[in-house]
Motif scaffolding. Sequence first.
Motif, PDB file in Angstrom:
ATOM      1  N   GLU A 166       0.830  -1.187   0.000  1.00  0.00           N
ATOM      2  CA  GLU A 166       0.000   0.000   0.000  1.00  0.00           C
ATOM      3  C   GLU A 166       0.877   1.253   0.000  1.00  0.00           C
ATOM      4  O   GLU A 166       1.922   1.284   0.651  1.00  0.00           O
ATOM      5  N   TYR A 167       0.441   2.266  -0.746  1.00  0.00           N
ATOM      6  CA  TYR A 167       1.148   3.544  -0.732  1.00  0.00           C
ATOM      7  C   TYR A 167       0.148   4.687  -0.899  1.00  0.00           C
ATOM      8  O   TYR A 167      -0.948   4.507  -1.421  1.00  0.00           O
ATOM      9  N   THR A 168       0.567   5.864  -0.434  1.00  0.00           N
ATOM     10  CA  THR A 168      -0.309   7.036  -0.438  1.00  0.00           C
ATOM     11  C   THR A 168       0.157   8.035  -1.488  1.00  0.00           C
ATOM     12  O   THR A 168       1.351   8.295  -1.633  1.00  0.00           O
ATOM     13  N   ALA A 169      -0.806   8.586  -2.232  1.00  0.00           N
ATOM     14  CA  ALA A 169      -0.545   9.693  -3.152  1.00  0.00           C
ATOM     15  C   ALA A 169      -1.232  10.929  -2.594  1.00  0.00           C
ATOM     16  O   ALA A 169      -2.404  10.883  -2.210  1.00  0.00           O
ATOM     17  N   SER A 170      -0.503  12.045  -2.545  1.00  0.00           N
ATOM     18  CA  SER A 170      -1.013  13.272  -1.944  1.00  0.00           C
ATOM     19  C   SER A 170      -0.905  14.425  -2.937  1.00  0.00           C
ATOM     20  O   SER A 170       0.172  14.704  -3.464  1.00  0.00           O
ATOM     21  N   LEU A 171      -2.038  15.091  -3.195  1.00  0.00           N
ATOM     22  CA  LEU A 171      -2.093  16.232  -4.110  1.00  0.00           C
ATOM     23  C   LEU A 171      -2.341  17.500  -3.300  1.00  0.00           C
ATOM     24  O   LEU A 171      -3.248  17.541  -2.462  1.00  0.00           O
ATOM     25  N   GLU A 172      -1.543  18.540  -3.559  1.00  0.00           N
ATOM     26  CA  GLU A 172      -1.666  19.773  -2.781  1.00  0.00           C
ATOM     27  C   GLU A 172      -1.522  20.989  -3.684  1.00  0.00           C
ATOM     28  O   GLU A 172      -0.575  21.096  -4.459  1.00  0.00           O
ATOM     29  N   PHE A 173      -2.469  21.906  -3.594  1.00  0.00           N
ATOM     30  CA  PHE A 173      -2.362  23.219  -4.223  1.00  0.00           C
ATOM     31  C   PHE A 173      -3.416  24.128  -3.606  1.00  0.00           C
ATOM     32  O   PHE A 173      -4.415  23.669  -3.045  1.00  0.00           O
ATOM     33  N   ILE A 174      -3.187  25.436  -3.694  1.00  0.00           N
ATOM     34  CA  ILE A 174      -4.111  26.421  -3.135  1.00  0.00           C
ATOM     35  C   ILE A 174      -5.014  26.935  -4.245  1.00  0.00           C
ATOM     36  O   ILE A 174      -4.539  27.409  -5.282  1.00  0.00           O
ATOM     37  N   THR A 175      -6.307  26.834  -4.030  1.00  0.00           N
ATOM     38  CA  THR A 175      -7.283  27.282  -5.017  1.00  0.00           C
ATOM     39  C   THR A 175      -7.291  28.807  -5.080  1.00  0.00           C
ATOM     40  O   THR A 175      -7.351  29.479  -4.047  1.00  0.00           O
ATOM     41  N   PRO A 176      -7.213  29.392  -6.283  1.00  0.00           N
ATOM     42  CA  PRO A 176      -7.253  30.863  -6.399  1.00  0.00           C
ATOM     43  C   PRO A 176      -8.572  31.422  -5.857  1.00  0.00           C
ATOM     44  O   PRO A 176      -9.602  30.743  -5.840  1.00  0.00           O
ATOM     45  N   GLN A 177      -8.534  32.663  -5.420  1.00  0.00           N
ATOM     46  CA  GLN A 177      -9.741  33.312  -4.916  1.00  0.00           C
ATOM     47  C   GLN A 177     -10.811  33.372  -5.989  1.00  0.00           C
ATOM     48  O   GLN A 177     -10.523  33.513  -7.177  1.00  0.00           O
ATOM     49  N   ASN A 178     -12.064  33.256  -5.545  1.00  0.00           N
ATOM     50  CA  ASN A 178     -13.244  33.334  -6.417  1.00  0.00           C
ATOM     51  C   ASN A 178     -13.331  32.168  -7.396  1.00  0.00           C
ATOM     52  O   ASN A 178     -14.022  32.265  -8.417  1.00  0.00           O
ATOM     53  N   MET A 179     -12.604  31.086  -7.093  1.00  0.00           N
ATOM     54  CA  MET A 179     -12.688  29.903  -7.940  1.00  0.00           C
ATOM     55  C   MET A 179     -12.999  28.674  -7.096  1.00  0.00           C
ATOM     56  O   MET A 179     -12.786  28.661  -5.879  1.00  0.00           O
ATOM     57  N   VAL A 180     -13.504  27.672  -7.753  1.00  0.00           N
ATOM     58  CA  VAL A 180     -13.772  26.380  -7.123  1.00  0.00           C
ATOM     59  C   VAL A 180     -12.881  25.348  -7.802  1.00  0.00           C
ATOM     60  O   VAL A 180     -12.773  25.322  -9.035  1.00  0.00           O
ATOM     61  N   ALA A 181     -12.236  24.508  -6.989  1.00  0.00           N
ATOM     62  CA  ALA A 181     -11.330  23.496  -7.536  1.00  0.00           C
ATOM     63  C   ALA A 181     -11.866  22.105  -7.261  1.00  0.00           C
ATOM     64  O   ALA A 181     -12.331  21.795  -6.161  1.00  0.00           O
ATOM     65  N   ILE A 191     -22.641  35.246 -10.829  1.00  0.00           N
ATOM     66  CA  ILE A 191     -24.050  35.359 -10.437  1.00  0.00           C
ATOM     67  C   ILE A 191     -24.575  36.717 -10.890  1.00  0.00           C
ATOM     68  O   ILE A 191     -24.064  37.772 -10.497  1.00  0.00           O
ATOM     69  N   SER A 192     -25.588  36.693 -11.735  1.00  0.00           N
ATOM     70  CA  SER A 192     -26.203  37.944 -12.198  1.00  0.00           C
ATOM     71  C   SER A 192     -27.645  37.665 -12.593  1.00  0.00           C
ATOM     72  O   SER A 192     -27.973  36.605 -13.158  1.00  0.00           O
ATOM     73  N   ASP A 193     -28.532  38.615 -12.285  1.00  0.00           N
ATOM     74  CA  ASP A 193     -29.953  38.497 -12.634  1.00  0.00           C
ATOM     75  C   ASP A 193     -30.547  37.185 -12.149  1.00  0.00           C
ATOM     76  O   ASP A 193     -31.276  36.487 -12.864  1.00  0.00           O
ATOM     77  N   LEU A 194     -30.195  36.833 -10.906  1.00  0.00           N
ATOM     78  CA  LEU A 194     -30.726  35.627 -10.257  1.00  0.00           C
ATOM     79  C   LEU A 194     -30.358  34.341 -10.995  1.00  0.00           C
ATOM     80  O   LEU A 194     -30.988  33.300 -10.811  1.00  0.00           O
ATOM     81  N   SER A 195     -29.339  34.417 -11.833  1.00  0.00           N
ATOM     82  CA  SER A 195     -28.881  33.218 -12.541  1.00  0.00           C
ATOM     83  C   SER A 195     -27.414  32.966 -12.209  1.00  0.00           C
ATOM     84  O   SER A 195     -26.659  33.896 -11.940  1.00  0.00           O
ATOM     85  N   ILE A 196     -27.038  31.703 -12.202  1.00  0.00           N
ATOM     86  CA  ILE A 196     -25.667  31.307 -11.874  1.00  0.00           C
ATOM     87  C   ILE A 196     -25.019  30.685 -13.103  1.00  0.00           C
ATOM     88  O   ILE A 196     -25.571  29.754 -13.717  1.00  0.00           O
ATOM     89  N   LYS A 197     -23.882  31.218 -13.467  1.00  0.00           N
ATOM     90  CA  LYS A 197     -23.128  30.671 -14.592  1.00  0.00           C
ATOM     91  C   LYS A 197     -21.761  30.202 -14.097  1.00  0.00           C
ATOM     92  O   LYS A 197     -21.074  30.932 -13.399  1.00  0.00           O
ATOM     93  N   MET A 198     -21.413  28.982 -14.450  1.00  0.00           N
ATOM     94  CA  MET A 198     -20.104  28.445 -14.076  1.00  0.00           C
ATOM     95  C   MET A 198     -19.295  28.207 -15.339  1.00  0.00           C
ATOM     96  O   MET A 198     -19.798  27.637 -16.313  1.00  0.00           O
ATOM     97  N   SER A 199     -18.063  28.650 -15.334  1.00  0.00           N
ATOM     98  CA  SER A 199     -17.209  28.491 -16.512  1.00  0.00           C
ATOM     99  C   SER A 199     -15.900  27.840 -16.101  1.00  0.00           C
ATOM    100  O   SER A 199     -15.345  28.128 -15.035  1.00  0.00           O
ATOM    101  N   LEU A 200     -15.399  26.957 -16.948  1.00  0.00           N
ATOM    102  CA  LEU A 200     -14.116  26.301 -16.710  1.00  0.00           C
ATOM    103  C   LEU A 200     -12.999  27.272 -17.064  1.00  0.00           C
ATOM    104  O   LEU A 200     -12.898  27.739 -18.198  1.00  0.00           O
ATOM    105  N   THR A 201     -12.168  27.581 -16.078  1.00  0.00           N
ATOM    106  CA  THR A 201     -11.097  28.554 -16.297  1.00  0.00           C
ATOM    107  C   THR A 201      -9.718  27.912 -16.395  1.00  0.00           C
ATOM    108  O   THR A 201      -8.766  28.561 -16.830  1.00  0.00           O
ATOM    109  N   GLY A 202      -9.605  26.667 -15.985  1.00  0.00           N
ATOM    110  CA  GLY A 202      -8.314  25.989 -16.054  1.00  0.00           C
ATOM    111  C   GLY A 202      -8.457  24.517 -15.737  1.00  0.00           C
ATOM    112  O   GLY A 202      -9.375  24.114 -15.021  1.00  0.00           O
ATOM    113  N   PHE A 203      -7.568  23.717 -16.278  1.00  0.00           N
ATOM    114  CA  PHE A 203      -7.567  22.287 -15.990  1.00  0.00           C
ATOM    115  C   PHE A 203      -6.187  21.732 -16.320  1.00  0.00           C
ATOM    116  O   PHE A 203      -5.349  22.405 -16.934  1.00  0.00           O
TER     117      PHE A 203
END
Length: 275
Positions: free
Chosen positions: A173-188, A243-255
């Motif tokens: 058994e072995y462990t893989a660990s992923l670490e990074f800080i999510t930029p502000q106003n983004m979801v990762a 978020i604008s006009d009571l609608s939510i839009k999500m866009s992919l900004t990086g991958f």
Amino acid sequence: MRKIFALIIFVIIVAPVNAHCFRSPENAVKNVIISQFKYANKGNFDKFISTFDKNYVNSDGFDLKMYSDLVKDIWSTYNNLRYDVKIKDISVNQNDAIVNVTEYTNANLKFNGNCTGELNSQSESTYYLKKVDGKWRVISDSVLDETTKMLYGEAKNLDIKLSVPTCVTANEEYTASLEFITPQNMVAIASIAADKVEYPQPKTKEVFRAMPEDHILERLFTANNDHLNEYVIASIGLTQTDISDLSIKMSLTGFGYVIRRVNVLPEKVDESINE
């Protein structure tokens, strides 16, 4: 220079025949390494492959036919790869040579025409050469450690760390660990998977989840017992919410993807059992 997923292609070239008698064995082998990277950068497949012995087999079990197919596949997919090498040391014993190197691969990438990315790979490798009919040929090679990053959009700006052991025992058994800080106003979101090093490489099974609040995602794997090395592949996605006009839009900004090699050793046999 083999990988990839990652990954990726490095080999060796022979010195001109009429210069052999004027070079030390170490210089002749060094010339093979340097010339090979020049052929790779020029995309000269025939000269590149001609530097291998017909009985070549690398540490992943790829013979010359399989490795040739892998090279063709990678070069047709990424047509602007650039290779570089740093030779650390060369050891020559009569007709055999061992060369330890650090290898680098870089490329600019595009996705769907307008999303740009970068590929960066670094590996610590060992090449084994034999003098055949007066010419040095590569008979095998092994990758001791390898990291490849393919990042697009905002993901290019992330400081991503994927930690894995470089070597494990089969069934361990072995462990893989992923670490990074999510930029502000983004979801990762991210996924960590492990695949055996094979060709063709099977499609990775990804299960995405939100990055934890401590910015570290971990997974536990059990090394295979099929005498194959493994790749640990971290997949990353960044989205931005508007978020604008009571609608939510999500866009992919990086991958992107970060790939690390895990070399798998055979299980240790308890010799006392047979006594």
